[in-house]
Design a protein around this motif. Structure first.
Motif, PDB file in Angstrom:
ATOM      1  N   ALA A 109       0.808  -1.217   0.000  1.00 21.66           N
ATOM      2  CA  ALA A 109       0.000   0.000   0.000  1.00 21.66           C
ATOM      3  C   ALA A 109       0.841   1.267   0.000  1.00 21.66           C
ATOM      4  O   ALA A 109       0.298   2.365  -0.089  1.00 21.66           O
ATOM      5  CB  ALA A 109      -0.941   0.002   1.213  1.00 21.66           C
ATOM      6  N   ASP A 110       2.156   1.114   0.105  1.00 24.70           N
ATOM      7  CA  ASP A 110       3.026   2.294   0.064  1.00 24.70           C
ATOM      8  C   ASP A 110       4.396   1.876  -0.478  1.00 24.70           C
ATOM      9  O   ASP A 110       4.745   0.691  -0.489  1.00 24.70           O
ATOM     10  CB  ASP A 110       3.145   2.950   1.444  1.00 24.70           C
ATOM     11  N   PRO A 111       5.177   2.825  -0.941  1.00 29.54           N
ATOM     12  CA  PRO A 111       6.491   2.502  -1.519  1.00 29.54           C
ATOM     13  C   PRO A 111       7.429   1.839  -0.515  1.00 29.54           C
ATOM     14  O   PRO A 111       8.255   1.007  -0.893  1.00 29.54           O
ATOM     15  CB  PRO A 111       7.028   3.869  -1.960  1.00 29.54           C
ATOM     16  N   GLU A 112       7.296   2.207   0.774  1.00 32.90           N
ATOM     17  CA  GLU A 112       8.182   1.637   1.784  1.00 32.90           C
ATOM     18  C   GLU A 112       7.967   0.128   1.925  1.00 32.90           C
ATOM     19  O   GLU A 112       8.928  -0.635   2.055  1.00 32.90           O
ATOM     20  CB  GLU A 112       7.943   2.325   3.135  1.00 32.90           C
ATOM     21  N   THR A 113       6.705  -0.287   1.873  1.00 33.98           N
ATOM     22  CA  THR A 113       6.410  -1.722   1.978  1.00 33.98           C
ATOM     23  C   THR A 113       6.954  -2.469   0.772  1.00 33.98           C
ATOM     24  O   THR A 113       7.548  -3.547   0.901  1.00 33.98           O
ATOM     25  CB  THR A 113       4.891  -1.946   2.110  1.00 33.98           C
ATOM     26  N   ALA A 114       6.751  -1.910  -0.411  1.00 30.60           N
ATOM     27  CA  ALA A 114       7.253  -2.552  -1.631  1.00 30.60           C
ATOM     28  C   ALA A 114       8.766  -2.688  -1.580  1.00 30.60           C
ATOM     29  O   ALA A 114       9.340  -3.738  -1.915  1.00 30.60           O
ATOM     30  CB  ALA A 114       6.830  -1.757  -2.856  1.00 30.60           C
ATOM     31  N   LYS A 115       9.452  -1.642  -1.143  1.00 34.89           N
ATOM     32  CA  LYS A 115      10.910  -1.655  -1.065  1.00 34.89           C
ATOM     33  C   LYS A 115      11.389  -2.701  -0.054  1.00 34.89           C
ATOM     34  O   LYS A 115      12.357  -3.431  -0.307  1.00 34.89           O
ATOM     35  CB  LYS A 115      11.425  -0.264  -0.681  1.00 34.89           C
ATOM     36  N   TYR A 116      10.700  -2.780   1.078  1.00 42.45           N
ATOM     37  CA  TYR A 116      11.083  -3.747   2.103  1.00 42.45           C
ATOM     38  C   TYR A 116      10.937  -5.179   1.594  1.00 42.45           C
ATOM     39  O   TYR A 116      11.822  -6.015   1.792  1.00 42.45           O
ATOM     40  CB  TYR A 116      10.207  -3.542   3.344  1.00 42.45           C
ATOM     41  N   LEU A 117       9.845  -5.466   0.924  1.00 42.66           N
ATOM     42  CA  LEU A 117       9.620  -6.822   0.398  1.00 42.66           C
ATOM     43  C   LEU A 117      10.651  -7.187  -0.647  1.00 42.66           C
ATOM     44  O   LEU A 117      11.135  -8.314  -0.704  1.00 42.66           O
ATOM     45  CB  LEU A 117       8.209  -6.929  -0.182  1.00 42.66           C
ATOM     46  N   GLN A 118      11.012  -6.225  -1.486  1.00 41.81           N
ATOM     47  CA  GLN A 118      12.037  -6.479  -2.490  1.00 41.81           C
ATOM     48  C   GLN A 118      13.378  -6.780  -1.840  1.00 41.81           C
ATOM     49  O   GLN A 118      14.119  -7.663  -2.294  1.00 41.81           O
ATOM     50  CB  GLN A 118      12.156  -5.289  -3.437  1.00 41.81           C
ATOM     51  N   SER A 119      13.668  -6.077  -0.769  1.00 41.57           N
ATOM     52  CA  SER A 119      14.956  -6.285  -0.083  1.00 41.57           C
ATOM     53  C   SER A 119      15.006  -7.663   0.584  1.00 41.57           C
ATOM     54  O   SER A 119      16.059  -8.285   0.667  1.00 41.57           O
ATOM     55  CB  SER A 119      15.193  -5.195   0.955  1.00 41.57           C
ATOM     56  N   GLN A 120      13.861  -8.131   1.071  1.00 40.42           N
ATOM     57  CA  GLN A 120      13.814  -9.422   1.735  1.00 40.42           C
ATOM     58  C   GLN A 120      13.957 -10.580   0.738  1.00 40.42           C
ATOM     59  O   GLN A 120      14.390 -11.678   1.113  1.00 40.42           O
ATOM     60  CB  GLN A 120      12.481  -9.577   2.490  1.00 40.42           C
ATOM     61  N   SER A 121      13.576 -10.329  -0.515  1.00 41.92           N
ATOM     62  CA  SER A 121      13.624 -11.392  -1.517  1.00 41.92           C
ATOM     63  C   SER A 121      14.947 -11.436  -2.269  1.00 41.92           C
ATOM     64  O   SER A 121      15.207 -12.343  -3.043  1.00 41.92           O
ATOM     65  CB  SER A 121      12.501 -11.219  -2.538  1.00 41.92           C
ATOM     66  N   ALA A 122      15.771 -10.411  -2.063  1.00 45.30           N
ATOM     67  CA  ALA A 122      17.054 -10.336  -2.777  1.00 45.30           C
ATOM     68  C   ALA A 122      18.009 -11.430  -2.315  1.00 45.30           C
ATOM     69  O   ALA A 122      18.002 -11.838  -1.167  1.00 45.30           O
ATOM     70  CB  ALA A 122      17.663  -8.962  -2.578  1.00 45.30           C
TER      71      ALA A 122
END
Length: 268
Positions: A255-268
């Motif tokens: 629902a916000d850019p911060e959540t999207a960024k966090y999820l991407q970082s966790q999947s890296a």
């Protein structure tokens, strides 16, 4: 359900669905190319509907597929819709397709459930959120509602638990009205009885997150970060099998850019 259908009769059952949909006998007759008199006779038991009429009325009343079979049984006909186990070989393409869909949604959380919210499949995004959940809640069969609202499940980490809990309980109430399932009602009573702690707001956090006037977000903590999601639920159009009609895929969109960024970082 079969015994209840036979004892109740198709007429009262159809009347119940019509009243639940808030449709008059005349309106239903017009939709089904019949007459209000004939609909009245069917509902009072003075006329036995044909198999085609039962299916036609069920279609116009948007009766769930499982309940359409119950209507047919009550009218003295064989069930029209099969109920194929999801692990049947004939369902392999369906299973593979839905599993590909869940994987494609990574790193965003997504899961597939049945009519009683039993989790049938989930992706890595969901698995990430389940870190710290009590082991007994993860023992098969896993139930999404129990997992979310249990004090040893996700509930302690949901920042807007009172609001999200209310949303889930309303969803279950609608499902109970459609399926008239004793097991679903028992699940509702179980999860509704769990205590509801006050919503947690860390100092300085109040007002720091965006407001979503278009949908209620799920705000959940993970690894010290509060993530915000908007959920969507997808079902099959015109299902011809009871099992398929009761499958649903729920996806959680950042629902916000911060959540999207966090999820991407966790999947890296």
């Amino acid at each position: 359900m079969t015994t209840a259908a036979l004892e109740t009769g198709v007429g009262p059952m159809l009347r119940g669905w019509r009243e639940q949909r808030r449709i008059s006998q005349l309106e239903l007759a017009l939709r089904a190319d019949s007459s209000a008199r004939h609909i009245s006779f069917i509902e009072t038991g003075r006329s036995r509907p044909s198999e085609d009429m039962v299916l036609r009325l069920a279609e116009h009343l948007d009766v769930p597929v499982r309940e359409r079979n119950a209507l047919l049984l009550a009218a003295g006909y064989a069930p029209h819709y099969a109920q194929t186990p999801l692990d049947d070989p004939s369902m392999s393409s369906l299973r593979e397709g839905m599993e590909r869909l869940l994987r494609a949604y990574d790193p965003y959380p997504a899961l597939m459930v049945d009519a009683t919210y039993t989790v049938l499949a989930a992706n890595r995004g969901i698995e990430m959120l389940l870190e710290g959940v009590a082991g007994h809640l993860l023992a098969p069969p896993v139930n999404a509602m129990r997992l979310t609202l249990h004090p040893e499940g996700l509930a302690p980490r949901i920042r807007n638990l009172p609001q999200w809990r209310g949303h889930l309980l309303e969803q279950m109430q609608r499902q109970i009205a459609l399926l008239r399932s004793d097991s679903l009602r028992e699940l509702y009573e179980e999860v509704a009885a769990h205590p509801v702690p006050a919503a947690r707001e860390e100092p300085g956090e109040a007002g720091s997150h965006p407001v979503f006037p278009f949908a209620l977000p799920l705000r959940i903590e993970h690894g010290g970060t509060v993530l915000s999601f908007i959920s969507t639920i997808a079902t099959f159009n015109t299902p011809m099998d009871v099992t398929v009609s009761e499958l649903a895929i729920e996806t959680f969109l950042p629902a916000d850019p911060e959540t999207a960024k966090y999820l991407q970082s966790q999947s890296a």
